[in-house]
Design a protein around this motif. Structure first.
Motif, PDB file in Angstrom:
ATOM      1  N   GLY A   1       0.811  -1.210   0.000  1.00 48.26           N
ATOM      2  CA  GLY A   1       0.000   0.000   0.000  1.00 48.26           C
ATOM      3  C   GLY A   1       0.845   1.260   0.000  1.00 48.26           C
ATOM      4  N   SER A   2       1.943   1.233   0.756  1.00 49.29           N
ATOM      5  CA  SER A   2       2.846   2.389   0.772  1.00 49.29           C
ATOM      6  C   SER A   2       3.442   2.633  -0.602  1.00 49.29           C
ATOM      7  CB  SER A   2       3.963   2.155   1.800  1.00 49.29           C
ATOM      8  OG  SER A   2       4.915   3.193   1.758  1.00 49.29           O
ATOM      9  N   ARG A   3       3.842   1.565  -1.281  1.00 56.29           N
ATOM     10  CA  ARG A   3       4.427   1.691  -2.613  1.00 56.29           C
ATOM     11  C   ARG A   3       3.392   2.228  -3.618  1.00 56.29           C
ATOM     12  NH1 ARG A   3       5.869  -2.946  -2.886  1.00 56.29           N
ATOM     13  NH2 ARG A   3       4.228  -3.879  -4.167  1.00 56.29           N
ATOM     14  N   LYS A   4       2.168   1.693  -3.559  1.00 53.60           N
ATOM     15  CA  LYS A   4       1.123   2.174  -4.471  1.00 53.60           C
ATOM     16  C   LYS A   4       0.763   3.627  -4.194  1.00 53.60           C
ATOM     17  CE  LYS A   4      -1.069  -2.361  -5.214  1.00 53.60           C
ATOM     18  NZ  LYS A   4      -2.307  -3.157  -5.003  1.00 53.60           N
ATOM     19  N   ALA A   5       0.777   4.003  -2.910  1.00 51.42           N
ATOM     20  CA  ALA A   5       0.454   5.392  -2.554  1.00 51.42           C
ATOM     21  C   ALA A   5       1.494   6.350  -3.118  1.00 51.42           C
ATOM     22  CB  ALA A   5       0.361   5.538  -1.038  1.00 51.42           C
ATOM     23  N   LYS A   6       2.759   5.979  -3.056  1.00 48.88           N
ATOM     24  CA  LYS A   6       3.815   6.829  -3.611  1.00 48.88           C
ATOM     25  C   LYS A   6       3.669   6.958  -5.126  1.00 48.88           C
ATOM     26  CE  LYS A   6       7.124   5.714   0.053  1.00 48.88           C
ATOM     27  NZ  LYS A   6       8.401   5.035   0.383  1.00 48.88           N
ATOM     28  N   GLU A   7       3.345   5.853  -5.785  1.00 51.84           N
ATOM     29  CA  GLU A   7       3.156   5.909  -7.235  1.00 51.84           C
ATOM     30  C   GLU A   7       1.946   6.779  -7.597  1.00 51.84           C
ATOM     31  OE1 GLU A   7       2.760   1.885  -8.434  1.00 51.84           O
ATOM     32  OE2 GLU A   7       4.880   1.370  -8.124  1.00 51.84           O
ATOM     33  N   LEU A   8       0.854   6.626  -6.846  1.00 55.28           N
ATOM     34  CA  LEU A   8      -0.331   7.434  -7.120  1.00 55.28           C
ATOM     35  C   LEU A   8      -0.065   8.907  -6.861  1.00 55.28           C
ATOM     36  CD1 LEU A   8      -3.306   7.587  -7.887  1.00 55.28           C
ATOM     37  CD2 LEU A   8      -3.885   7.158  -5.488  1.00 55.28           C
ATOM     38  N   TYR A   9       0.726   9.200  -5.839  1.00 57.81           N
ATOM     39  CA  TYR A   9       1.088  10.593  -5.541  1.00 57.81           C
ATOM     40  C   TYR A   9       1.811  11.233  -6.726  1.00 57.81           C
ATOM     41  CZ  TYR A   9       3.867  14.398  -3.557  1.00 57.81           C
ATOM     42  OH  TYR A   9       4.488  15.609  -3.330  1.00 57.81           O
ATOM     43  N   ILE A  10       2.740  10.489  -7.315  1.00 56.46           N
ATOM     44  CA  ILE A  10       3.478  11.004  -8.477  1.00 56.46           C
ATOM     45  C   ILE A  10       2.533  11.231  -9.650  1.00 56.46           C
ATOM     46  CG2 ILE A  10       5.273  10.452 -10.164  1.00 56.46           C
ATOM     47  CD1 ILE A  10       6.706   8.900  -7.957  1.00 56.46           C
ATOM     48  N   HIS A  11       1.643  10.277  -9.889  1.00 60.80           N
ATOM     49  CA  HIS A  11       0.708  10.414 -11.006  1.00 60.80           C
ATOM     50  C   HIS A  11      -0.234  11.597 -10.800  1.00 60.80           C
ATOM     51  CE1 HIS A  11       2.234   6.893 -12.807  1.00 60.80           C
ATOM     52  NE2 HIS A  11       1.638   6.014 -12.015  1.00 60.80           N
ATOM     53  N   LEU A  12      -0.719  11.771  -9.570  1.00 62.61           N
ATOM     54  CA  LEU A  12      -1.614  12.893  -9.295  1.00 62.61           C
ATOM     55  C   LEU A  12      -0.900  14.226  -9.482  1.00 62.61           C
ATOM     56  CD1 LEU A  12      -3.666  11.724  -6.173  1.00 62.61           C
ATOM     57  CD2 LEU A  12      -4.583  12.445  -8.360  1.00 62.61           C
ATOM     58  N   ARG A  13       0.336  14.294  -9.003  1.00 56.78           N
ATOM     59  CA  ARG A  13       1.091  15.535  -9.156  1.00 56.78           C
ATOM     60  C   ARG A  13       1.352  15.831 -10.628  1.00 56.78           C
ATOM     61  NH1 ARG A  13       4.061  17.770  -4.962  1.00 56.78           N
ATOM     62  NH2 ARG A  13       4.590  19.298  -6.581  1.00 56.78           N
ATOM     63  N   GLU A  14       1.680  14.783 -11.388  1.00 55.95           N
ATOM     64  CA  GLU A  14       1.944  14.970 -12.814  1.00 55.95           C
ATOM     65  C   GLU A  14       0.681  15.399 -13.556  1.00 55.95           C
ATOM     66  OE1 GLU A  14       3.482  12.409 -16.697  1.00 55.95           O
ATOM     67  OE2 GLU A  14       3.441  11.519 -14.709  1.00 55.95           O
ATOM     68  N   GLY A  15      -0.453  14.785 -13.198  1.00 56.40           N
ATOM     69  CA  GLY A  15      -1.690  15.094 -13.888  1.00 56.40           C
ATOM     70  C   GLY A  15      -2.312  16.403 -13.447  1.00 56.40           C
ATOM     71  N   ALA A  16      -1.863  16.964 -12.300  1.00 58.75           N
ATOM     72  CA  ALA A  16      -2.456  18.193 -11.785  1.00 58.75           C
ATOM     73  C   ALA A  16      -1.697  19.432 -12.216  1.00 58.75           C
ATOM     74  CB  ALA A  16      -2.507  18.130 -10.257  1.00 58.75           C
ATOM     75  N   LEU A  17      -0.826  19.311 -13.214  1.00 55.96           N
ATOM     76  CA  LEU A  17      -0.107  20.490 -13.686  1.00 55.96           C
ATOM     77  C   LEU A  17      -1.095  21.524 -14.208  1.00 55.96           C
ATOM     78  CD1 LEU A  17       2.883  18.877 -15.629  1.00 55.96           C
ATOM     79  CD2 LEU A  17       2.975  20.090 -13.461  1.00 55.96           C
ATOM     80  N   PRO A  18      -1.012  22.778 -13.714  1.00 58.28           N
ATOM     81  CA  PRO A  18      -2.005  23.781 -14.117  1.00 58.28           C
ATOM     82  C   PRO A  18      -1.812  24.306 -15.533  1.00 58.28           C
ATOM     83  CG  PRO A  18      -0.370  24.772 -12.694  1.00 58.28           C
ATOM     84  CD  PRO A  18      -0.060  23.300 -12.752  1.00 58.28           C
ATOM     85  N   VAL A  19      -0.609  24.161 -16.092  1.00 55.69           N
ATOM     86  CA  VAL A  19      -0.344  24.684 -17.428  1.00 55.69           C
ATOM     87  C   VAL A  19       0.409  23.633 -18.226  1.00 55.69           C
ATOM     88  CG1 VAL A  19      -0.288  27.090 -16.697  1.00 55.69           C
ATOM     89  CG2 VAL A  19       1.805  25.746 -16.623  1.00 55.69           C
ATOM     90  N   ASN A  20       0.430  23.824 -19.529  1.00 50.97           N
ATOM     91  CA  ASN A  20       1.200  22.933 -20.383  1.00 50.97           C
ATOM     92  C   ASN A  20       2.688  23.194 -20.242  1.00 50.97           C
ATOM     93  OD1 ASN A  20      -1.046  21.636 -21.465  1.00 50.97           O
ATOM     94  ND2 ASN A  20      -1.322  23.230 -23.014  1.00 50.97           N
ATOM     95  N   VAL A  21       3.477  22.176 -20.476  1.00 50.54           N
ATOM     96  CA  VAL A  21       4.929  22.292 -20.387  1.00 50.54           C
ATOM     97  C   VAL A  21       5.481  22.840 -21.695  1.00 50.54           C
ATOM     98  CG1 VAL A  21       7.078  21.013 -20.092  1.00 50.54           C
ATOM     99  CG2 VAL A  21       5.073  20.397 -18.755  1.00 50.54           C
ATOM    100  N   LYS A  22       6.420  23.775 -21.570  1.00 50.14           N
ATOM    101  CA  LYS A  22       7.083  24.335 -22.735  1.00 50.14           C
ATOM    102  C   LYS A  22       8.589  24.211 -22.544  1.00 50.14           C
ATOM    103  CE  LYS A  22       7.663  28.555 -25.473  1.00 50.14           C
ATOM    104  NZ  LYS A  22       7.308  30.002 -25.578  1.00 50.14           N
ATOM    105  N   ILE A  23       9.252  23.511 -23.437  1.00 44.10           N
ATOM    106  CA  ILE A  23      10.697  23.317 -23.341  1.00 44.10           C
ATOM    107  C   ILE A  23      11.398  24.550 -23.889  1.00 44.10           C
ATOM    108  CG2 ILE A  23      12.644  21.910 -24.080  1.00 44.10           C
ATOM    109  CD1 ILE A  23      10.766  19.559 -24.274  1.00 44.10           C
ATOM    110  N   ILE A  24      12.201  25.206 -23.053  1.00 44.83           N
ATOM    111  CA  ILE A  24      12.908  26.413 -23.482  1.00 44.83           C
ATOM    112  C   ILE A  24      14.390  26.152 -23.691  1.00 44.83           C
ATOM    113  CG2 ILE A  24      11.251  27.880 -22.287  1.00 44.83           C
ATOM    114  CD1 ILE A  24      13.381  28.318 -20.145  1.00 44.83           C
ATOM    115  N   GLY A  25      14.858  24.973 -23.349  1.00 48.05           N
ATOM    116  CA  GLY A  25      16.269  24.669 -23.550  1.00 48.05           C
ATOM    117  C   GLY A  25      16.569  23.270 -23.069  1.00 48.05           C
TER     118      GLY A  25
END
Length: 326
Positions: free
Chosen positions: A119-143
């Motif tokens: 459960g701890s391992r799944k929670a850490k993975e879900l935390y990463i996915h939620l953070r990644e999916g909750a980005l408020p803006v699109n990513v723009k590569i500047i360099g």
């Protein structure tokens, strides 16, 4: 190119509710997730990831949950989370949450994934996915850039060798400038202690030490040695000016008042320079990103450590070496 493709394409996060045996209904996208907290376990050992929906997202979640019947029969209407169409979480509403949603929208939610190490391992993975999916803006590569990997033992040897050479270079410069062996060791040790203090703060905060941060440390060392020179010059210069000749000055003890007056003049210059450096770093810290923020942050930390700890300590040490009477 692979890294740019992965980084430059933010994940599409979506929450859906089951409405039939093989049918789900869209609820909200990732922009409705305002914040995600670190995974935590409760007293029963169950791990979960707390997250907060926006006000509009919470209203939409409540409305659809009531429309499909999830608040009345939560087991038949599981809530699923998807990232790039891959399911990353699926579970029915808790009875308490279903009852609360039937009356009012809920912004603070917890996605429970299981107990124990799994459960701890799944929670850490879900935390990463939620953070990644909750980005408020699109990513723009500047360099982009590349840092070649180095063998661990060879890299450690090179770092140790560079550190030793740097200490020797500073020591030789100090001896060449003042022709006084007693001054070399305090300046070298003070600079070395500043590096240890900066790395200690950086490590305690759990921040990543990258190339920009190392560049900030090098810059702080350079400005720190300059400040130590200012203190030493003030004390030695004042001693030579007040005495009739240099030979007589070598045997004269600095009195407490003279020592404090000269040290105060030195610190007046140092504080002005430190304030200027911090003022120059604040825009990078406020508007910067990534490596620029690390560079600005460690520079500010180093300047504050130097002005608050290292410079006063060196002033006291050099005062005793030059014969200061407290």
């Amino acid at each position: 190119s692979t890294a740019e493709e992965v980084v430059g394409k933010p994940g599409k996060f979506e929450i859906r509710i089951q409405v039939g045996p093989n049918e789900t209904r869209h609820v909200v996208y990732g922009d409705a997730v305002q914040s995600v907290e670190l995974p935590r376990g409760d007293q029963s050992g169950m791990w979960g990831v707390p997250f907060t929906l926006s006000e509009e997202g919470a209203l939409t979640f409540q409305r659809i949950a009531k429309e499909v019947g999830a608040t009345r029969n939560p087991k038949a209407h599981e809530v699923s989370m998807y990232l790039d169409k891959d399911e990353i979480f699926s579970a029915p509403l808790a009875p308490e949450l279903a009852s609360a949603l039937d009356k009012a929208p809920m912004r603070s939610l917890v996605a429970e994934v299981g107990a124990g190490d799994a459960g701890s391992r799944k929670a850490k993975e879900l935390y990463i996915h939620l953070r990644e999916g909750a980005l408020p803006v699109n990513v723009k590569i500047i360099g982009s850039g590349q840092v070649d990997a180095a063998l661990g033992s060879q890299f450690k040897f090179q770092v140790a060798l560079a550190g030793i050479l740097a200490i020797l270079a500073v020591g030789l410069l100090v001896f060449y400038r003042y022709r006084e062996r007693r001054i070399v060791l305090p300046i070298v040790c003070t600079s070395f202690s500043e590096v240890i203090l900066m790395l200690g703060v950086w490590s305690a905060a759990g921040w990543q030490l990258d190339l920009a941060s190392i560049a900030g440390i090098i810059m702080v060392i350079g400005t720190g040695v300059d400040h130590l020179f200012i203190i030493t010059d003030e004390l030695l210069h004042g001693e030579r000016v007040t005495e009739r000749n240099e030979q007589e000055a070598k045997g004269v003890l600095l009195t407490g008042k003279i020592y404090l007056a000269r040290l105060s003049r030195a610190f007046y210059i140092i504080l002005g320079a430190a304030a200027t450096t911090i003022a120059a770093m604040i825009p990078l810290l406020w508007m910067g990103f990534g490596a620029l923020m690390g560079f600005a942050l460690i520079t500010i930390i180093g300047v504050l450590i130097g002005v608050g700890i290292a410079r006063p300590a060196y002033g006291r040490i050099i005062g005793y070496i030059l014969g200061e009477v407290a």
